[in-house]
Write an enzyme that holds these catalytic residues in place. Sequence first.
Site, PDB file in Angstrom:
ATOM      1  N   ASN A   1       7.590  -3.108  -6.005  1.00 31.58           N
ATOM      2  CA  ASN A   1       6.797  -4.343  -6.103  1.00 31.58           C
ATOM      3  C   ASN A   1       5.334  -3.951  -6.304  1.00 31.58           C
ATOM      4  OD1 ASN A   1       5.532  -6.804  -5.792  1.00 31.58           O
ATOM      5  ND2 ASN A   1       5.845  -6.914  -3.580  1.00 31.58           N
ATOM      6  N   TRP A   2       4.862  -4.168  -7.518  1.00 36.61           N
ATOM      7  CA  TRP A   2       3.494  -3.720  -7.840  1.00 36.61           C
ATOM      8  C   TRP A   2       2.425  -4.643  -7.258  1.00 36.61           C
ATOM      9  CZ3 TRP A   2       3.271  -1.740 -13.638  1.00 36.61           C
ATOM     10  CH2 TRP A   2       4.194  -0.695 -13.784  1.00 36.61           C
ATOM     11  N   LYS A   3       2.827  -5.800  -6.768  1.00 36.73           N
ATOM     12  CA  LYS A   3       1.866  -6.797  -6.254  1.00 36.73           C
ATOM     13  C   LYS A   3       0.779  -7.060  -7.311  1.00 36.73           C
ATOM     14  CE  LYS A   3       2.906  -5.098  -1.661  1.00 36.73           C
ATOM     15  NZ  LYS A   3       2.754  -5.376  -0.252  1.00 36.73           N
TER      16      LYS A   3
ATOM     17  N   HIS B   1       8.400 -13.734  -0.843  1.00 37.62           N
ATOM     18  CA  HIS B   1       7.762 -12.552  -0.248  1.00 37.62           C
ATOM     19  C   HIS B   1       6.857 -13.019   0.897  1.00 37.62           C
ATOM     20  CE1 HIS B   1       5.211  -9.020   0.225  1.00 37.62           C
ATOM     21  NE2 HIS B   1       6.174  -8.332  -0.370  1.00 37.62           N
TER      22      HIS B   1
ATOM     23  N   GLU C   1       3.972 -12.272   1.662  1.00 39.01           N
ATOM     24  CA  GLU C   1       2.592 -12.585   1.242  1.00 39.01           C
ATOM     25  C   GLU C   1       2.521 -13.990   0.645  1.00 39.01           C
ATOM     26  OE1 GLU C   1       2.039  -8.978  -1.024  1.00 39.01           O
ATOM     27  OE2 GLU C   1       2.080  -7.845   0.857  1.00 39.01           O
TER      28      GLU C   1
ATOM     29  N   GLU D   1      12.278  -7.635   5.336  1.00 38.96           N
ATOM     30  CA  GLU D   1      10.956  -7.007   5.389  1.00 38.96           C
ATOM     31  C   GLU D   1      10.193  -7.490   6.621  1.00 38.96           C
ATOM     32  OE1 GLU D   1       9.634  -5.626   1.254  1.00 38.96           O
ATOM     33  OE2 GLU D   1       8.968  -7.673   1.491  1.00 38.96           O
TER      34      GLU D   1
ATOM     35  N   GLY E   1       2.869  -2.708   4.107  1.00 37.72           N
ATOM     36  CA  GLY E   1       1.540  -2.230   3.735  1.00 37.72           C
ATOM     37  C   GLY E   1       0.741  -1.689   4.911  1.00 37.72           C
TER      38      GLY E   1
ATOM     39  N   SER F   1       6.730  -0.214   4.128  1.00 38.16           N
ATOM     40  CA  SER F   1       6.237   1.172   4.163  1.00 38.16           C
ATOM     41  C   SER F   1       7.313   2.226   3.888  1.00 38.16           C
ATOM     42  CB  SER F   1       5.523   1.451   5.485  1.00 38.16           C
ATOM     43  OG  SER F   1       4.410   0.568   5.628  1.00 38.16           O
TER      44      SER F   1
ATOM     45  N   GLY G   1       6.374  -1.370  -1.956  1.00 35.20           N
ATOM     46  CA  GLY G   1       5.073  -1.705  -2.524  1.00 35.20           C
ATOM     47  C   GLY G   1       4.300  -0.449  -2.883  1.00 35.20           C
ATOM     48  N   GLY G   2       3.396  -0.055  -1.989  1.00 30.68           N
ATOM     49  CA  GLY G   2       2.457   1.033  -2.249  1.00 30.68           C
ATOM     50  C   GLY G   2       3.043   2.279  -2.896  1.00 30.68           C
TER      51      GLY G   2
HETATM   52  C1  PEP Z   1       6.425  -4.985  -0.292  1.00 29.40           C
HETATM   53  O1  PEP Z   1       5.585  -5.126  -1.152  1.00 29.40           O
HETATM   54  O2  PEP Z   1       7.364  -5.760  -0.212  1.00 29.40           O
HETATM   55  C2  PEP Z   1       6.307  -3.846   0.647  1.00 29.40           C
HETATM   56  C3  PEP Z   1       7.281  -3.602   1.470  1.00 29.40           C
HETATM   57  O3  PEP Z   1       5.130  -3.130   0.598  1.00 29.40           O
HETATM   58  P1  PEP Z   1       4.877  -1.663   1.247  1.00 29.40           P
HETATM   59  O4  PEP Z   1       6.017  -0.780   0.758  1.00 29.40           O
HETATM   60  O5  PEP Z   1       3.560  -1.238   0.679  1.00 29.40           O
HETATM   61  O6  PEP Z   1       4.903  -1.804   2.716  1.00 29.40           O
END
Ligand code: PEP
Length: 248
Positions: free
Chosen positions: A9-11, A94, A96, A166, A172, A212, A233-234
């Site tokens: 997930n590039w956000k 999500h 966010e 999640e 994050g 993470s 994500g990251g």
């Molecule tokens: C996400 O974007 O859904 C996520 C889990 O981010 P991260 O891996 O950065 O925690």
Amino acid sequence: MRKPIIAGNWKMNKTVTETIALLKEISSKDLSKNVEKVVIVPFTSAYSAVKELKNTDIKVGCQNMYFEESGAYTGEISPLMLNDLGIDYVIIGHSERREIFKESDSLINKKVLSAIEHSINPILCCGETLEERENNRQEDKVKSQLIEDLKNISKDDIEKVVIAYEPIWAIGTGKTASSDDAEEMCKFIRDLLVELYDSKSASKVRIQYGGSVKPENVSEIMSKDNIDGALVGGASLKADSYASLINF
Ligand code: PEP
């Protein structure tokens, strides 16, 4: 047998130019054929991403969509627009979107139904806050989210939904749920699907863990019985790291 699915997930990251450069790097890597690979890019990058990945087995997803096909919904993107681009997956709900943009479970339910109706596979996110976890309310929270988010999704359609568990406190933040805690919640979700549908349908649904995930912990997480993938994500934003996640 559920095929593992790892989605990056590039956000709100990467311009079109940066998208093309990263995807060229990713697609030049040796990536496992046994894993379903998805990159979930910003809307502005979706056209270029589909074009860039045309001759690969990496699929493209988007991070949100509205449930209506067209109309006076300024700023929204419709399922028909995603169909026209050739998008395979869409993240719905999500944390966010839930937390920052105040998306409700009833809106999320409409989006899941619309995605399925338009043959786009939803990656439906759920998960508890830190406060809920500290009060041992994670199961109640996820149960109430999923009951509402999956309302009117039929037994035939449920296997098209990927569920991403999640925990919000792990997204994050660098804090990962322990693989045992993640498995416990993913098993709880599968048992809930047995209750809502039946065991055959529940056994076909892929459940991801997200929060993470990185190259150093992905294989431990993926070793668990009820975890079929990861939403990342990251650590999905660099080609080497994305490749290590895929080749867990
Ligand atoms: C996400 O974007 O859904 C996520 C889990 O981010 P991260 O891996 O950065 O925690």
